[in-house]
Structures are given as structure tokens and as C-alpha cells.
Design a protein around this motif. Structure first.
Motif, short mmCIF file in Angstrom:
data_model
loop_
_atom_site.label_atom_id
_atom_site.label_comp_id
_atom_site.label_asym_id
_atom_site.label_seq_id
_atom_site.Cartn_x
_atom_site.Cartn_y
_atom_site.Cartn_z
N ARG A 1 0.64 -1.67 -0.57
CA ARG A 1 0.09 -0.34 0.44
C ARG A 1 1.16 1.19 0.22
O ARG A 1 0.16 1.97 -0.53
CB ARG A 1 -0.90 0.06 1.49
CG ARG A 1 -2.31 1.60 1.40
CD ARG A 1 -2.92 0.79 2.30
NE ARG A 1 -3.18 2.08 1.98
CZ ARG A 1 -4.16 2.59 3.49
NH1 ARG A 1 -3.95 2.11 4.53
NH2 ARG A 1 -5.11 3.93 2.90
N ALA B 1 2.27 1.90 -3.25
CA ALA B 1 1.27 2.52 -3.97
C ALA B 1 0.79 3.94 -4.18
O ALA B 1 0.50 4.53 -5.30
CB ALA B 1 -0.28 1.76 -4.12
N GLU C 1 -3.62 -4.37 -7.23
CA GLU C 1 -3.87 -2.75 -6.82
C GLU C 1 -2.29 -2.37 -7.87
O GLU C 1 -2.39 -0.91 -7.73
CB GLU C 1 -4.19 -2.30 -5.38
CG GLU C 1 -3.87 -0.83 -5.12
CD GLU C 1 -4.28 -0.22 -4.22
OE1 GLU C 1 -3.90 1.06 -3.75
OE2 GLU C 1 -3.76 -1.11 -2.29
N SER D 1 -2.11 -2.84 -11.39
CA SER D 1 -3.26 -2.06 -12.15
C SER D 1 -2.99 -0.72 -12.05
O SER D 1 -2.75 0.63 -12.98
CB SER D 1 -4.69 -2.00 -11.69
OG SER D 1 -5.57 -0.43 -12.12
N LEU D 2 -2.14 -0.27 -11.20
CA LEU D 2 -1.44 1.48 -10.54
C LEU D 2 -0.47 1.09 -11.96
O LEU D 2 -0.42 2.23 -12.82
CB LEU D 2 -1.41 1.73 -9.89
CG LEU D 2 -0.57 2.91 -9.18
CD1 LEU D 2 -2.06 3.99 -9.28
CD2 LEU D 2 0.03 3.18 -8.36
#
Length: 1012
Positions: free
Chosen positions: A194, A197, A234, A237-238
Motif C-alpha cells: 500500500r 501504491a 492494486e 493496475s496502477l
């Protein structure tokens, strides 16, 4: 429930009642309470507590240890019904909120509600408040598997809250400010996806897509190499969205995110320039030239690569430096003594927040500690303005003009200014940037009053773990692990001062053949310590010298004189006595030394040196004043300081003695008294003074014993006065640092013997014997008392001879030589009558009565005690009244008059409790318990015995603990609880054996009588 008690576990464990910090005991004792605190009012059984503290293999005495911890915590909490027994375990009953962990969890829950309702600013504020509760590693240094699990849980909670807050910062458009924290977070937790990201999003929103892609590649490689997995959905995709040029990731591009779009030279901004070109105002019709890009300075020096500790402080400083609006610069201040690490902390913090200030960083060493050549703010502004592109011919001539131009050029920009080593606020004010989103970080030795700071950090020395961490980083972990205890001793010798720790570590790193023990031995000699604390261009003495040279002559003299006095600290009244000046004036001088970080004030009215600053002060005293003075401290000046302090302490100790032992002629035999004493309204203020000043008195006495030179009359007088000082403090033995009296008394006795002063030696031997007697070291007590009797007879010191005979009688009584005891007491009584010493006569009469009780002549003791009580009451001698009532209770018990004995013990408690005579309270409780047992009131007997045992342990009295255990064991045995009784009696036997008391035989008989 107890009001106002608050606990902190998000860092080292701390407890407070209001503003008062409470003692929390050893790490393992803290760990026991932490289990109960984190159970939110639910109880924990004995098995759960054992598992929590020791895991699967608790030590043999674990249960006893837990019970002891519970007893200690009940004393700290100081109110019944807070730590309550539940089954075989315990439960805490506390008002809420009382724990920082609970507060953090509640704030996190409220933040989630606010965020869910779309109120992001309110949510971010709550998250910042929650994160601010962390003061370092949760449950720091607490042992046991439970504490380790909770550390992991609470660290996960902190990381989640920090991620949530950073995400809100990005959503609010503060992505540049979030980048430094995210970089630190990803470096500390590279496998946590996280933060990666969030950092990729923040980089994209600041136009750094390439950095975001590079970050993804690094994170992906780390995940694959460490755990063999690809990034999660995540991150993937980012990554794909960045590659496809997703414009939503870029966010809004306004001036606030593109700092530096306005030229500092005063020319038009880019958009304005474009409008002029379109208007055709130019003669040639061609495009206007691009405006000059303003310089982006990067002046801050590199932060130390091995910067250690201060994690919570770094976070607070970083938050304080985050611009909050356009009203003015965000200002944070760091102050502290030389060598404490202010510059290192400032540079480390600046490096952490660097990405939040894209328009650059300015730095200046203001040389505030240079008494002769501090930096002129005008000269500093020349450098700052030049870094911002201002040419020499455009510089205003005066400081005010330069400061105004600097404010104009920094207005609206995002710059960080680091001002190191400031002298005062006046030096700093012209260097503050203009309104906008700048930040300023200032370091100084004194606190800088009058500046609009968001945060003031008063930097202290390292904690032990921080000092060892830096030490290990420099010398290598293997060398630290090879000598861990010696390493602790070495950093302690450095006073945990960061610069000193760095120096000794660097010396060892440069000398692989040296051991830690070798360097520790070299630093053990205080005279060469500062010379040893230097390596290359690093040294402690020059750092201290810079501060010392700024002192006035009066400040420098106070610094040197007080540094020459031994002891960990000194009170204002004592300091005034040593300096020979008015108390109010001395307070001004000492507070001014505190202001410039040459002295510390841990509590109002008390002062202390850092150990190395004291050593430096003594070197200044011996080598000449320097700085604001031309001379050091000569022998006459030091002698005057010793005499002034000694006279003040002795006179006031004698005044306190009179409250502790009313009517005792010893007070009149001490001295001569040459100073006006402090006055006390009663026993409690006298006791408080004795407790506060005992460290100073003991240190002074030891210093005099070490320095006293035979053949010098002045030193002979100081030696006698030092002995008398400790005798005057001896009635407060339970309140003062009594354990230090024994070695100090021996030093004084040996010094008196070297001087051939039989009177002084007799008094010192009496003091040593009294100390040994109180500690139940009976062989030593007998030797010292006999030496005291011989010396006092020879010197004709009748007052102290009477006391020594009394002590010798007590020793004989403990050893059950009752006839010898009575003979000593009778001679002491005769001397008391000869001296018209009523209180001494009464006290020794009660001692003799006790010896008669022990020898089977209790019927003689009853009238003796009853005869002295009226006189003791007339004198309001509460110690004597309690003692007489106690012995009368023993005599009545021995003659079978049990109910009368119980009543007299109750009378004793009624006097001793309010008077704070805790040892007599313990005596009366366990003797009352024995009488209650004798009349069959076993439940009451057990309650009194357990209360007595708890108090005896608190007082550190092994002999009394043994007697309480015997009574408790007999009571339990008569209640049919043989195994519990056996355990208590075995403990009593061990204590008596350790003390060499004949009571062991009595306990063995009781054990033999227990059922198998």
C-alpha cells in the motif's frame, strides 16, 4: 476508582497522576501491568500472566514474583479497588480514557466515520492526533511473548493509520508533502504494497511518472526475490494506468503544485508573457524570450548516515514543518546542551522533509556559541539572496532592506530554511522567510523565546537503547555483542551524550585491537576523561568551551564552584550557602546557566550538571577561568564553598533532628552550629527536607572524608561536622538514601582514625554501628558499637557513649544474650539520668523492658513501660510513645493478657500511622496478628500479618519480614493450610539464616511440627 491516572504504552511505559510521573518499576513489572491494561478491564488469570511474561517455561519463583509485582503496583496506584484480585489473577478497574492505546483506537474509529461521511479534513486531523500518541516503539524494552505480540499489533495499527493519513493528504492536494514520509515508509517496509501504491500516486501527481515507474520496478523485484510473488492487483493496475497515460493520476496542475512558476527577478509569469506576445507589443513580432527560471538552492549538508533514535521527535518536527497556509513560515525549534545532537537531528529532519520543499533549501551556521564572532544576520542574508539569484549590485545596503527583499522573494514559495546554532531570537528574526508555504528549522543551545514556533524540542541525551544502537552501528554489532555489559558501562560513562558516544565508538572503530573494556578503563579516571573523548576533529571539550566562554564572570564562578562539589544535584538554598550569596540572586544566576544549557533544572529549585559538563567545570576550576573570568577556583574558594554548604546542612539537619526525636540531647551535642537553619512547622516538613537533601549531604560527607588531610585543623573541623551531619540525619533513615550511609560512615570513621581524632572516630563508629544494626548486620554492628564505646569513653563524649551502649544492648538482645543487654541498657539509663536526658532515659528503659520480655521477665516489663508513657506523652515524643505501647503489648501478650495486648497494639497503630512511623506500624501489625492468632481470631490475624509483610518488604527490612512470615505461617497452620504455612516458614528461616539470627531454631521447630 482512582482519578487522573493515565498510562502510556505507545513507547516506553509511563504512568502519570495528573502532572506527576509515577514510578513503574522494572521492565518485567511493567509487562505484568501492561497485560491487564490491554485487556480493557477484563481480568487475567495466573496462568495467563505466567504465559504472557515467561512463555512456556516460567522460572521457579514466577508466582511469587507476580504477587510481588501486584503488591508494588497497588502501592503505586495508592487507592484500594484499582488492582483487584479475580480468582487466582488480577483485574484493573480504571476510569476511561486512561490508556494511550485506547485513545489511539478510538481516534482511528472516529476518523473512519468522518472519512466515510466525506469529511476528509476532519478525518486527517483525527489521524494526526492518533499518530501523535506514539512516542517510539510500543511497550519498549518490556519482556515476554505477550509484549512482543502487542508490539507487532500496535506497529501494524500505526502503519495503517499513517497510510490512511498519507492517502488523505494526497487526496487533499498535499502530495508533495506526503512524498518524504512515503519514501521513509517504503524503505522501512519494502514488502508492504500500500505505501508503494500511495507513493506512486503522489509522484504521478507531482509530474514524476518516470520515478513512479522506477519505484514499481524496484518494489516488484523485491517482492519476487524475497517472497517469490508478483505484486498484487492494486499495484499492477496502477502500473498499467501510468503506462497508458491515465490523466486522472496526474491530478490538478495549479500553482500550488508547480512551485517555482513565478520568476524571482520580478519579470512576468509565463502566462502573462504569453499574453504580451499575442498582443503584438513587440517590435519584431517574434516570440518573447522564456522568463528566467529561478535558482533552486540545495544548501543543507548531508545528514549523518548512521543517525540513531529520536524517531518520535523526528515525526513531530516533520509535521510541524509541514506548511499549513499562507499566514507565515512553519517554524520549529530545537534546543539543548552542546554535543546532544541538535545539528544531526535538524539535518536528518531536513533530509526527511526535503521533497516537500521543491523550491529549495537554505542553510546557515549562525555560530551562536562563538562569543566573539557570531554570524551577522545581514551577512547571512547576502548568501541567501545570492543563492536565490540576486546579484551583488541589487543587494540593499542594510539588514532591514535585505530582510525585506528575502521575505519578498520567498513569499509564496515552498522552501526550507535551516538555521543552525543560533545565539538568540534577535539573530533569527531577520532570516525568517515571507508569507506562504516555507518552513524554518532552528537549533540553539538556549531556548529562543519570542519566536512563533509550532514546536519546541528540548533535546535530551540518549536513552540507553539509542546510545547502544549508535555505538553498535559504528564499531560493528559483533564487537558490541561480545562485551554488552561493558558497552553499557562505557556509554553511561559518556553520560549518554550523543557526541561522546560517537567519539568513543569512532576511537574503537579506528583501533580494531582495542576492546571496549580497555577504553572504558581509560575513561574511568575523571581527570583524563575529556582528553580521551576526542578523535580526529571531534572532541567534547571544545564544544563545552564555546558555551563557557559566553558566560559572565559571575556565571562562570557559579559554574566552576558548584562543579567542584560532589553529588548528583543541589537545591537552591544549598547552592546559595555554597556560593555565599543571597538566595534570590543565586536563583537568577543558576536559571541563567540553565537557559544557556550549562546546567539542568530537573525540578523547580533543584539543579544538576551533566556528568561531562561537571568534569569540564572542574577542569576550568583547576586551570583558570577563561571566558568571563580570569581565575579558577583556588583552595580558599573551594574551602569556603564546602564550609558554607556544610554549615547550612548541619544546622538545618539538627533542626530537623529535634522534630524527629524531641528532647534528645544529641542535637545539642552536634556542632558547633555556625549557620542559621531553615525552620520547620513540624515533623513532615522536616522529613521532606531530609529526603530532598540527603543525597547532597552524603556526597558532601564522602568528599570531605576523601579530601581531609591529617594535621590540618580546618579539615579536622570539617570531618567532625560531616560526621555530626550524618548523625543528625540518621533518625530519617527510612526516608533518606539509607543504603549510602554505610559506605560513607565507614569512610568518615577511617578518615577520623587517620587524623587520630578519638572523639570524631567514636561518633563515626557509633554511626556505622547504628547503620549495621538497622540493616541487621549484627556482627558488624557489635564490632562498631564496641569500638564506639571505647573511643567515646576515652574522649569523654558522654552523650554519644550513652547511645553506643544502647546500641550494644540491642545487638546483645537480638543475639539473645539478655543479661548482657540489660547491663548495657542499665548503664545507658544511668548516663541518661546523669545528663538529665529524659527522652534517652525513656527510650532505653523501653529497650530494657523488651529485653526482660524476651528473657521471660515480662511481669517486670509491664510497669516499666507504663511508667514512661506519661513522660513521653508530655514531650509529644511520638516515636517513643509508639515504641512503649508496642513493647507493652508484647509484655501483656507474654503474661496472657491478650485483649489488653490487642488494645495496646491498636493504640500504637493510632499514633504511628498518622505520624508516618511506618516501621513501627509493621511491628505492631505482625505482633497484633500473633495475639489475634492466640485468641483464635485467625481471619483477622492473617489479614494483619499479610499487611505487615507487605509493609516490611516495602521498607526493605528482612528481619521484620521474617517475623511477619513466622506469624503468618503459624496462623495458616492453625487454619489447616499446612503447605502454605510451610512455604512462609521456609522463607522466614532463609531470611533469619542470611542475617545470622538465632530465630532460625524457632522456625525449624515450627516446621517440624507441621503435618507431613
Amino acid at each position: 476508582m482512582t482519578a487522573g491516572v493515565r498510562f502510556e504504552l505507545l513507547g516506553p511505559m509511563r504512568a502519570y497522576r495528573g502532572d506527576e510521573r509515577l514510578g513503574t518499576g522494572t521492565p518485567q513489572q511493567q509487562a505484568m501491568l501492561a497485560v491487564l491494561l490491554l485487556r480493557s478491564g477484563h481480568g487475567a488469570g495466573l496462568g495467563e500472566l505466567l504465559d504472557a511474561l515467561w512463555g512456556e517455561e516460567p522460572p521457579h519463583a514466577a508466582v511469587t514474583t507476580l504477587r510481588t509485582y501486584a503488591w508494588r503496583w497497588r502501592k503505586v496506584l495508592a487507592e484500594p479497588g484499582v488492582l483487584v484480585s479475580v480468582g487466582d489473577g488480577y483485574r484493573l478497574v480504571l476510569e476511561k480514557p486512561c490508556l494511550d492505546v485506547q485513545e489511539a483506537e478510538e481516534l482511528a474509529a472516529r476518523a473512519a466515520v468522518e472519512r466515510g461521511a466525506g469529511r476528509r479534513e476532519a478525518a486527517a486531523k483525527l489521524l494526526r492526533e492518533a499518530l501523535g500518541l506514539w512516542q517510539g516503539e510500543p511497550l519498549a524494552a518490556l519482556p515476554g511473548p505477550y509484549a512482543e505480540r502487542q508490539r507487532s499489533r500496535l506497529e501494524e495499527l500505526r502503519l495503517r493509520l499513517l497510510e490512511d493519513r498519507l492517502e488523505l493528504d494526497i487526496e487533499a492536494g498535499c502530495e508533495a508533502a506526503a512524498v518524504p514520509d512515503l519514501r521513509l515508509l517504503t524503505s522501512e517496509h519494502p514488502l508492504r504494497e500500500r505505501p508503494v501504491a500511495l507513493l506512486m500516486r503522489a509522484l504521478c501527481r507531482t509530474g514524476r511518472q518516470a520515478d513512479a515507474l522506477n519505484l514499481f520496478r524496484t518494489a516488484r523485484q523485491g517482492l519476487i526475490s524475497e517472497i517469490g510473488l508478483e505484486p498484487g492487483p492494486e499495484l499492477l493496475s496502477l502500473h498499467q494506468r501510468i503506462l497508458s497515460g491515465d490523466q486522472e493520476l496526474a491530478g490538478a496542475e495549479d500553482g500550488s503544485r508547480r512551485g517555482g512558476a513565478v520568476a524571482l527577478s520580478g519579470g512576468p509569469a509565463p502566462d502573462t508573457a504569453g499574453a504580451v506576445a499575442e498582443g503584438g507589443g513587440g517590435g519584431g513580432g517574434g516570440p518573447e524570450p522564456e522568463p528566467e527560471t529561478p535558482p533552486v538552492p540545495a544548501q543543507t549538508p548531508s545528514a549523518p548516515g548512521d543517525f540513531t533514535g529520536r524517531a518520535a521527535l523526528v515525526r513531530r518536527l516533520a509535521e510541524a514543518l509541514t506548511p499549513a497556509g499562507d499566514s507565515g513560515p512553519a517554524l520549529a525549534l530545537i534546543s539543548g546542551m552542546g554535543g546532544v545532537g541538535k545539528t544531526a537531528l535538524a539535518l536528518h529532519t531536513a533530509d526527511r522533509v526535503r521533497d516537500g520543499f521543491p523550491d529549495g533549501q537554505l542553510y546557515a551556521d549562525l555560530r551562536g556559541t562563538d562569543a566573539h564572532d557570531p554570524c551577522d544576520p545581514g551577512h547571512v542574508l547576502v548568501g541567501f539572496l545570492a543563492a536565490l539569484g540576486v546579484t551583488a549590485d541589487a543587494l540593499p545596503a542594510d539588514v532591514e532592506g535585505r530582510a525585506a527583499l528575502f521575505r519578498s522573494m520567498t513569499a509564496g514559495r515552498r522552501m526550507l530554511v535551516v538555521l543552525d546554532n543560533a545565539r538568540d531570537a534577535a539573530q533569527v528574526r531577520p532570516l525568517l522567510p515571507g508569507p506562504g508555504r516555507c518552513a524554518v528549522l532552528v537549533t540553539s543551545r538556549p531556548r529562543l523565546a519570542g519566536l512563533p514556533a509550532r514546536h519546541q524540542a528540548d533535546l535530551d541525551v540518549f536513552e540507553l537503547p539509542e546510545a547502544l544502537e549508535l555505538f553498535g552501528r559504528v564499531i560493528g554489532r559483533d564487537r558490541l555483542d561480545a562485551e554488552p555489559e561493558t558497552a553499557r558501562e562505557l556509554v553511561a560513562t559518556c553520560g549518554f551524550l550523543p557526541l561522546a558516544v560517537r567519539i568513543v565508538a569512532a576511537r574503537l572503530a579506528a583501533r580494531p585491537s582495542w576492546t571496549v573494556a580497555l577504553l572504558t578503563a581509560r575513561l574511568a579516571d575523571e581527570r583524563r576523561r575529556l582528553n580521551e573523548l576526542r578523535v580526529g576533529d571531534l572532541a567534547i571539550a571544545p564544544v563545552f568551551e564555546l558555551g563557557y566562554r559566553q558566560l559572565s564572570a559571575e556565571q562562570a564562578r557559579a559554574f566552576r564552584v558548584l562543579a567542584c562539589l560532589d553529588g548528583p544535584g543541589i537545591g537552591l538554598t544549598s547552592a546559595a550557602a555554597a556560593l555565599g550569596a543571597d538566595e534570590f540572586h543565586v536563583e537568577e544566576v543558576l536559571e541563567s546557566l540553565v537557559d544557556v544549557a550549562m546546567l539542568e533544572s530537573p525540578t523547580p529549585g533543584r539543579y544538576r550538571f551533566h556528568d561531562l559538563l561537571r568534569t569540564f567545570g572542574r577542569q576550568c576550576a583547576g586551570a583558570g577561568g577563561g571566558g568571563g573570568a580570569d581565575v579558577g577556583v583556588d583552595r580558599a574558594e573551594l574551602a569556603g564553598a564546602l564550609d558554607g554548604l556544610l554549615d547550612h546542612l548541619l544546622a538545618t539537619a539538627c533542626a530537623a533532628f529535634r522534630h524527629a526525636v524531641p528532647g534528645d540531647l544529641v542535637a545539642g551535642a552536634l556542632g558547633p552550629l555556625r549557620a542559621r537553619p531553615l525552620s520547620f512547622a513540624g515533623l513532615e516538613p522536616a522529613r521532606t527536607w531530609a529526603l530532598t537533601e540527603s543525597e547532597t549531604a552524603l556526597a558532601l560527607a564522602a568528599q570531605i572524608a576523601a579530601c581531609a588531610r591529617p594535621g590540618h585543623p580546618a579539615w579536622r573541623g570539617r570531618l567532625r561536622a560531616a560526621i555530626d551531619l550524618l548523625i543528625a540525619l540518621s533518625p530519617f533513615h527510612q526516608d533518606t538514601r539509607y543504603g549510602q550511609l554505610a559506605p560513607t560512615g565507614l569512610l568518615l570513621a577511617e578518615a577520623a582514625a587517620r587524623h587520630g581524632d578519638r572523639k570524631a572516630e567514636g561518633r563515626a563508629r557509633f554511626l556505622c554501628g547504628t547503620i549495621a544494626l538497622k540493616d541487621t548486620r549484627l556482627a558488624e554492628a557489635e564490632t562498631e558499637a564496641r569500638l564506639a564505646v571505647l573511643a567515646c569513653r576515652e574522649a569523654g563524649d558522654t552523650v554519644v557513649l550513652r547511645q553506643a551502649l544502647n546500641d550494644l544492648g540491642l545487638v546483645a538482645q537480638f543475639l539473645r544474650r539478655f543479661d548482657e543487654a540489660i547491663a548495657c541498657f542499665d548503664e545507658a539509663i544511668a548516663l541518661a539520668r546523669e545528663l538529665d536526658h529524659r527522652s534517652g532515659e525513656y527510650a532505653t528503659t523501653v529497650n530494657a523492658a523488651l529485653a526482660r520480655v524476651r528473657s521471660g521477665r515480662a511481669h517486670e516489663a509491664v510497669p516499666a513501660c507504663e511508667a514512661v508513657l506519661p513522660g513521653l506523652r508530655e514531650m509529644d515524643d511520638r516515636h517513643g510513645i509508639c515504641y512503649a505501647l508496642y513493647v507493652l503489648g508484647l509484655a501483656l501478650h507474654a503474661t496472657g493478657r491478650y485483649e489488653e495486648a490487642i488494645a495496646r497494639y491498636g493504640d500504637c497503630l493510632a499514633v504511628a500511622g498518622p505520624a508516618g512511623i511506618r516501621q513501627r506500624v509493621a511491628h505492631a501489625r505482625y505482633r497484633m496478628a500473633d495475639t489475634l492468632r492466640a485468641v483464635g481470631r485467625h481471619a483477622e490475624a492473617q489479614e494483619q500479618a499479610e499487611a505487615a509483610l507487605s509493609l516490611c518488604r516495602d521498607l526493605g527490612s528482612d528481619r521484620d519480614s521474617g517475623h511477619a512470615l513466622v506469624v503468618l505461617g503459624r496462623t495458616l497452620a492453625e487454619r489447616g493450610r499446612a503447605e502454605e504455612a510451610r512455604s512462609r516458614l521456609l522463607s522466614a528461616s532463609a531470611l533469619f539464616a542470611k542475617l545470622g539470627l538465632p530465630d532460625v531454631a524457632d522456625v525449624e521447630e515450627l516446621l517440624a511440627a507441621l503435618p507431613a
